[in-house]
Write a protein that holds these residues in place. Sequence first.
Motif, mmCIF file in Angstrom:
data_model
loop_
_atom_site.group_PDB
_atom_site.id
_atom_site.type_symbol
_atom_site.label_atom_id
_atom_site.label_comp_id
_atom_site.label_asym_id
_atom_site.label_seq_id
_atom_site.Cartn_x
_atom_site.Cartn_y
_atom_site.Cartn_z
ATOM 1 N N LEU A 137 -6.375 -5.937 -24.066
ATOM 2 C CA LEU A 137 -5.422 -5.733 -22.981
ATOM 3 C C LEU A 137 -5.297 -4.260 -22.608
ATOM 4 O O LEU A 137 -5.523 -3.375 -23.437
ATOM 5 N N ASN A 138 -4.922 -4.058 -21.377
ATOM 6 C CA ASN A 138 -4.494 -2.726 -20.940
ATOM 7 C C ASN A 138 -3.004 -2.623 -21.263
ATOM 8 O O ASN A 138 -2.190 -3.315 -20.648
ATOM 9 N N PRO A 139 -2.620 -1.762 -22.188
ATOM 10 C CA PRO A 139 -1.217 -1.710 -22.596
ATOM 11 C C PRO A 139 -0.308 -1.006 -21.600
ATOM 12 O O PRO A 139 0.915 -1.015 -21.757
ATOM 13 N N LEU A 140 -0.918 -0.364 -20.587
ATOM 14 C CA LEU A 140 -0.134 0.403 -19.605
ATOM 15 C C LEU A 140 0.713 1.456 -20.313
ATOM 16 O O LEU A 140 1.838 1.745 -19.905
ATOM 17 N N ALA A 141 0.166 1.995 -21.386
ATOM 18 C CA ALA A 141 0.864 2.991 -22.204
ATOM 19 C C ALA A 141 -0.185 3.760 -23.002
ATOM 20 O O ALA A 141 -1.345 3.337 -23.117
ATOM 21 N N ASP A 142 0.207 4.885 -23.563
ATOM 22 C CA ASP A 142 -0.699 5.695 -24.378
ATOM 23 C C ASP A 142 -1.053 4.972 -25.671
ATOM 24 O O ASP A 142 -0.212 4.276 -26.266
ATOM 25 N N ILE A 143 -2.286 5.151 -26.102
ATOM 26 C CA ILE A 143 -2.741 4.662 -27.402
ATOM 27 C C ILE A 143 -2.884 5.868 -28.312
ATOM 28 O O ILE A 143 -3.580 6.821 -27.979
ATOM 29 N N THR A 153 -10.066 0.733 -30.064
ATOM 30 C CA THR A 153 -9.760 0.635 -28.640
ATOM 31 C C THR A 153 -9.326 1.997 -28.120
ATOM 32 O O THR A 153 -8.288 2.525 -28.526
ATOM 33 N N THR A 154 -10.120 2.560 -27.251
ATOM 34 C CA THR A 154 -9.817 3.871 -26.679
ATOM 35 C C THR A 154 -9.025 3.693 -25.380
ATOM 36 O O THR A 154 -9.068 2.626 -24.749
ATOM 37 N N PRO A 155 -8.309 4.733 -24.947
ATOM 38 C CA PRO A 155 -7.618 4.643 -23.651
ATOM 39 C C PRO A 155 -8.569 4.310 -22.514
ATOM 40 O O PRO A 155 -8.222 3.558 -21.600
ATOM 41 N N GLN A 156 -9.786 4.856 -22.548
ATOM 42 C CA GLN A 156 -10.756 4.604 -21.489
ATOM 43 C C GLN A 156 -11.169 3.128 -21.465
ATOM 44 O O GLN A 156 -11.272 2.508 -20.402
ATOM 45 N N LYS A 157 -11.394 2.561 -22.634
ATOM 46 C CA LYS A 157 -11.777 1.149 -22.726
ATOM 47 C C LYS A 157 -10.644 0.247 -22.261
ATOM 48 O O LYS A 157 -10.873 -0.772 -21.591
ATOM 49 N N ALA A 158 -9.414 0.611 -22.596
ATOM 50 C CA ALA A 158 -8.269 -0.235 -22.268
ATOM 51 C C ALA A 158 -8.018 -0.314 -20.764
ATOM 52 O O ALA A 158 -7.537 -1.333 -20.264
ATOM 53 N N THR A 159 -8.329 0.729 -20.033
ATOM 54 C CA THR A 159 -8.023 0.745 -18.597
ATOM 55 C C THR A 159 -8.835 -0.291 -17.822
ATOM 56 O O THR A 159 -8.453 -0.666 -16.705
ATOM 57 N N THR A 160 -9.928 -0.780 -18.392
ATOM 58 C CA THR A 160 -10.748 -1.778 -17.684
ATOM 59 C C THR A 160 -10.281 -3.206 -17.960
ATOM 60 O O THR A 160 -10.825 -4.149 -17.370
ATOM 61 N N ALA A 161 -9.307 -3.375 -18.852
ATOM 62 C CA ALA A 161 -8.826 -4.713 -19.218
ATOM 63 C C ALA A 161 -7.613 -5.094 -18.382
ATOM 64 O O ALA A 161 -6.947 -4.247 -17.779
ATOM 65 N N ALA A 162 -7.329 -6.383 -18.366
ATOM 66 C CA ALA A 162 -6.125 -6.877 -17.691
ATOM 67 C C ALA A 162 -4.897 -6.584 -18.542
ATOM 68 O O ALA A 162 -4.994 -6.422 -19.765
ATOM 69 N N SER A 163 -3.741 -6.561 -17.919
ATOM 70 C CA SER A 163 -2.499 -6.333 -18.657
ATOM 71 C C SER A 163 -1.966 -7.650 -19.222
ATOM 72 O O SER A 163 -2.439 -8.738 -18.867
ATOM 73 N N PHE A 164 -0.960 -7.551 -20.069
ATOM 74 C CA PHE A 164 -0.367 -8.717 -20.729
ATOM 75 C C PHE A 164 0.110 -9.758 -19.720
ATOM 76 O O PHE A 164 -0.057 -10.968 -19.930
ATOM 77 N N SER A 165 0.680 -9.325 -18.624
ATOM 78 C CA SER A 165 1.260 -10.263 -17.654
ATOM 79 C C SER A 165 0.245 -11.272 -17.145
ATOM 80 O O SER A 165 0.599 -12.418 -16.818
ATOM 81 N N ALA A 166 -1.019 -10.902 -17.090
ATOM 82 C CA ALA A 166 -2.040 -11.811 -16.582
ATOM 83 C C ALA A 166 -2.232 -13.028 -17.481
ATOM 84 O O ALA A 166 -2.732 -14.068 -17.027
ATOM 85 N N PHE A 167 -1.800 -12.918 -18.737
ATOM 86 C CA PHE A 167 -2.055 -13.986 -19.695
ATOM 87 C C PHE A 167 -0.807 -14.768 -20.103
ATOM 88 O O PHE A 167 -0.889 -15.655 -20.940
ATOM 89 N N VAL A 168 0.339 -14.427 -19.523
ATOM 90 C CA VAL A 168 1.586 -15.087 -19.930
ATOM 91 C C VAL A 168 1.532 -16.607 -19.769
ATOM 92 O O VAL A 168 1.901 -17.351 -20.697
#
Length: 262
Positions: A137-143, A153-168
Amino acid sequence: MPSPDLPPNLDHLFTHRVDTRAVDFVRPADTDRPTWAVYQEARYLGTVHAQVSGAKRHWHVQSLREQHRDLDDAIRALRRPATWQVDQARARRWARDILDDPHMIVLDTQTTSLSDPWAVQIALTDHCGRVLFNEHLNPLADITPAATALHGTTPQKATTAASFSAFVPHLAHLLHGRRCLTYNAPFDYSVLERELHRHFRSPIRAQAWLRKSTWVDAMRPYAAWKGLWSARRGSYRYQQLGSSYDAATNCQLLLTTLEQLR
């Protein structure tokens, strides 16, 4: 001075503190083996033997017929309360009940940090270990760098993922109405609670969503089954599940670990 046949740094007579309490080790005069009688406050606890193979050392607890890699754990085993066999039997019954539930689901998260965490990976398996959900997931926050060093999981890798809301909606379909097994449930529960609070913008809705599942924590039963008593805490010492920092692997590892309890 220590005899050449003794493990390094251990004398014929020494004191070692385990969970803040002093333990005295006395090597009997009638043996050449690396063996010590163990006393706590003048009370005999048992006898331990150091078994050395190359650079590795194990501690055999004579009365319990157990081996421990760590001397402290050998002493914790000797400190078990009289209720341990009952506690262990209760843990076995608990494990059989949860593992035999075909609707049980296992959950694990990897996060941005240990404090105020957001999810960077969530995984769920069924009671047989089959992966039902495994998303980064993209945590929309600093790692934090420390977290990245563990799970990769690096910040760069996370930015390409969907956020939590997409999977609720999908998570609700998988979780609701089921028992959700975790290792350290308060942590994983708090991660989902923060994510749901942000998603719904309502702590009441977040808690209502979570209450549609029954959360089950394996940490305490597994600690009781192992039976390593912490004198400082007055309870069984929590055990590390393993060294994996992948959420799906951790779900499967938890199931494999609990199979030992049956």
